[in-house]
Design a protein around this motif. Sequence first.
Motif, mmCIF file in Angstrom:
data_model
loop_
_atom_site.group_PDB
_atom_site.id
_atom_site.type_symbol
_atom_site.label_atom_id
_atom_site.label_comp_id
_atom_site.label_asym_id
_atom_site.label_seq_id
_atom_site.Cartn_x
_atom_site.Cartn_y
_atom_site.Cartn_z
ATOM 1 N N LYS A 9 0.844 -1.211 0.000
ATOM 2 C CA LYS A 9 0.000 0.000 0.000
ATOM 3 C C LYS A 9 0.872 1.251 0.000
ATOM 4 C CE LYS A 9 -4.170 -1.763 2.161
ATOM 5 N NZ LYS A 9 -3.910 -2.944 2.984
ATOM 6 N N VAL A 10 1.940 1.201 0.785
ATOM 7 C CA VAL A 10 2.842 2.350 0.932
ATOM 8 C C VAL A 10 4.264 1.814 0.900
ATOM 9 C CG1 VAL A 10 3.505 4.279 2.437
ATOM 10 C CG2 VAL A 10 1.169 3.438 2.480
ATOM 11 N N LEU A 11 5.191 2.615 0.396
ATOM 12 C CA LEU A 11 6.571 2.130 0.339
ATOM 13 C C LEU A 11 7.504 2.893 1.281
ATOM 14 C CD1 LEU A 11 7.880 -0.139 -1.214
ATOM 15 C CD2 LEU A 11 8.806 1.557 -2.762
ATOM 16 N N LEU A 12 7.485 4.217 1.192
ATOM 17 C CA LEU A 12 8.423 5.013 1.996
ATOM 18 C C LEU A 12 7.804 5.305 3.362
ATOM 19 C CD1 LEU A 12 9.511 7.613 -0.708
ATOM 20 C CD2 LEU A 12 10.962 5.819 0.246
ATOM 21 N N SER A 13 8.566 5.054 4.422
ATOM 22 C CA SER A 13 8.078 5.450 5.743
ATOM 23 C C SER A 13 9.008 6.531 6.290
ATOM 24 C CB SER A 13 8.031 4.249 6.684
ATOM 25 O OG SER A 13 9.322 3.695 6.793
ATOM 26 N N ARG A 14 8.455 7.444 7.067
ATOM 27 C CA ARG A 14 9.250 8.513 7.666
ATOM 28 C C ARG A 14 10.049 7.956 8.835
ATOM 29 N NH1 ARG A 14 8.567 14.099 7.902
ATOM 30 N NH2 ARG A 14 10.230 13.981 9.438
ATOM 31 N N VAL A 15 11.287 8.377 8.981
ATOM 32 C CA VAL A 15 12.114 7.954 10.112
ATOM 33 C C VAL A 15 12.029 9.044 11.170
ATOM 34 C CG1 VAL A 15 14.497 7.474 10.832
ATOM 35 C CG2 VAL A 15 13.668 6.667 8.611
ATOM 36 N N LEU A 71 7.703 9.613 -4.419
ATOM 37 C CA LEU A 71 8.798 10.595 -4.529
ATOM 38 C C LEU A 71 8.333 11.874 -5.207
ATOM 39 C CD1 LEU A 71 12.025 8.510 -5.343
ATOM 40 C CD2 LEU A 71 11.379 9.635 -3.207
ATOM 41 N N ALA A 72 7.423 11.735 -6.152
ATOM 42 C CA ALA A 72 6.904 12.928 -6.846
ATOM 43 C C ALA A 72 6.185 13.859 -5.866
ATOM 44 C CB ALA A 72 5.965 12.501 -7.971
ATOM 45 N N ARG A 73 5.664 13.285 -4.760
ATOM 46 C CA ARG A 73 4.909 14.103 -3.790
ATOM 47 C C ARG A 73 5.776 14.633 -2.648
ATOM 48 N NH1 ARG A 73 0.623 9.975 -4.147
ATOM 49 N NH2 ARG A 73 1.473 9.112 -2.235
ATOM 50 N N LYS A 74 7.015 14.151 -2.544
ATOM 51 C CA LYS A 74 7.847 14.557 -1.400
ATOM 52 C C LYS A 74 8.328 15.996 -1.560
ATOM 53 C CE LYS A 74 7.907 10.719 0.952
ATOM 54 N NZ LYS A 74 6.661 10.605 1.685
ATOM 55 N N ARG A 75 8.127 16.770 -0.497
ATOM 56 C CA ARG A 75 8.565 18.166 -0.508
ATOM 57 C C ARG A 75 10.003 18.290 0.020
ATOM 58 N NH1 ARG A 75 5.676 18.877 -3.643
ATOM 59 N NH2 ARG A 75 3.538 19.599 -3.703
ATOM 60 N N VAL A 76 10.377 17.337 0.889
ATOM 61 C CA VAL A 76 11.697 17.431 1.529
ATOM 62 C C VAL A 76 12.612 16.329 0.991
ATOM 63 C CG1 VAL A 76 12.932 17.369 3.740
ATOM 64 C CG2 VAL A 76 10.625 18.321 3.611
ATOM 65 N N VAL A 77 13.746 16.751 0.449
ATOM 66 C CA VAL A 77 14.735 15.771 -0.012
ATOM 67 C C VAL A 77 15.513 15.284 1.210
ATOM 68 C CG1 VAL A 77 16.841 15.469 -1.378
ATOM 69 C CG2 VAL A 77 14.939 16.800 -2.306
ATOM 70 N N GLY A 78 15.562 13.976 1.397
ATOM 71 C CA GLY A 78 16.284 13.411 2.543
ATOM 72 C C GLY A 78 16.719 12.007 2.202
ATOM 73 N N THR A 79 17.643 11.499 2.998
ATOM 74 C CA THR A 79 18.248 10.199 2.681
ATOM 75 C C THR A 79 17.238 9.057 2.809
ATOM 76 O OG1 THR A 79 20.344 11.028 3.490
ATOM 77 C CG2 THR A 79 20.166 8.642 3.222
ATOM 78 N N ILE A 80 17.201 8.225 1.784
ATOM 79 C CA ILE A 80 16.344 7.035 1.783
ATOM 80 C C ILE A 80 17.209 5.843 2.180
ATOM 81 C CG2 ILE A 80 14.888 5.522 0.383
ATOM 82 C CD1 ILE A 80 14.446 7.924 -1.511
ATOM 83 N N LEU A 103 16.636 2.030 -7.300
ATOM 84 C CA LEU A 103 17.746 2.996 -7.278
ATOM 85 C C LEU A 103 17.721 3.872 -8.529
ATOM 86 C CD1 LEU A 103 20.731 0.894 -5.826
ATOM 87 C CD2 LEU A 103 19.416 2.687 -4.670
ATOM 88 N N GLN A 104 17.324 3.297 -9.657
ATOM 89 C CA GLN A 104 17.234 4.111 -10.886
ATOM 90 C C GLN A 104 16.175 5.220 -10.731
ATOM 91 O OE1 GLN A 104 16.600 1.150 -13.908
ATOM 92 N NE2 GLN A 104 18.687 0.370 -13.695
ATOM 93 N N VAL A 105 15.068 4.866 -10.082
ATOM 94 C CA VAL A 105 14.026 5.882 -9.838
ATOM 95 C C VAL A 105 14.578 6.965 -8.905
ATOM 96 C CG1 VAL A 105 11.749 6.289 -8.796
ATOM 97 C CG2 VAL A 105 12.139 4.246 -10.187
ATOM 98 N N ILE A 106 15.254 6.532 -7.850
ATOM 99 C CA ILE A 106 15.810 7.491 -6.878
ATOM 100 C C ILE A 106 16.812 8.414 -7.571
ATOM 101 C CG2 ILE A 106 17.316 7.648 -4.843
ATOM 102 C CD1 ILE A 106 15.885 5.045 -3.847
#
Length: 291
Positions: A9-15, A71-80, A103-106
């Motif tokens: 459902k979701v891939l990136l989680s906030r740390v 990633l298209a919606r992220k406002r803050v660039v930070g380490t994944i 990694l290619q997408v990133i």
Amino acid sequence: MAIKEIQAKVLLSRVRQPDPWFGLRYNMNLYQGCQHRCIYCDSRSECYQVEHFDGEVLVKANAIELLQKELARKRVVGTIGLGSMNDPYMPLEAEVNLTGRALQVIARFGFPVHVITKSDLVLKDLDTLCEINRTYAAVSLTVTTADDTLAKKVEPGAPLVSQRLKAMQVLAAHGIHTGIVMMPVLPFVEDTEDNVAAIVRQAHKHGAAYIVPSFGVTLRDRQRAYYYDRLDESFPGLRQRYERAYGNQYYCPVPDADRLAKVFYELCSRYSIATRITPYQPDAAKQLSLF
Ligand code: SF4
């Protein structure tokens, strides 16, 4: 091990900030379960709700699509971060190439990454990592013993330590920020001065910029049960030593942590190896552009 595809459902989680270890802002797991089968792996703990950690690997089949959208919606660039709950370069990755495609997408979105792995398979993505490194790319190789034979007992599904070190040398030669995560140092198994010194020397020989240590292991519920069963198989009598020394406690430090730490920090200082990773600094690039 069974391999199954799932839809995430979701891939990136906030740390939770700040992340003192690797400076991560986001975490990403492309798989669930891990083919490396390290006997001490914390991902078996009940709190993570991975029910068949040692029986199957789940592949998040829609991961690339999700990553692009998120990633298209992220406002803050930070380490994944990749590699917290499974190894992004387990053998399956050679066929599936999910980490490689992510990694290619990133790289296209210009986000920084930190990869943690026990596999030289990471070199298949060297070109992409170099591209990401225009922003920031760090690769940490986990090494808990310098001895290939012992590593096969504690990390039975992972490539040999000597292969990991060679991979690190190649990464360093290509300008990637790379080093060793020396954790966990297993009490009564890996906590000798010889082992710690050998890891630091091998790190120096293979171009490590840093070694991040932890002189102990965390153990809980079914992770502890699995670990003790493997100790019974490969290190008879050690379970009883653990039970006497730690009972049911979560953090199990090596008995003489201060002595080992002294050996470690002195050697790192001698070889000019940092004991922390240098994290991505968003402002550094801006500052440089002023000159
Ligand atoms: S490589 Fe990491 S995630 Fe995989 S089994 Fe080992 S400790 Fe667990």
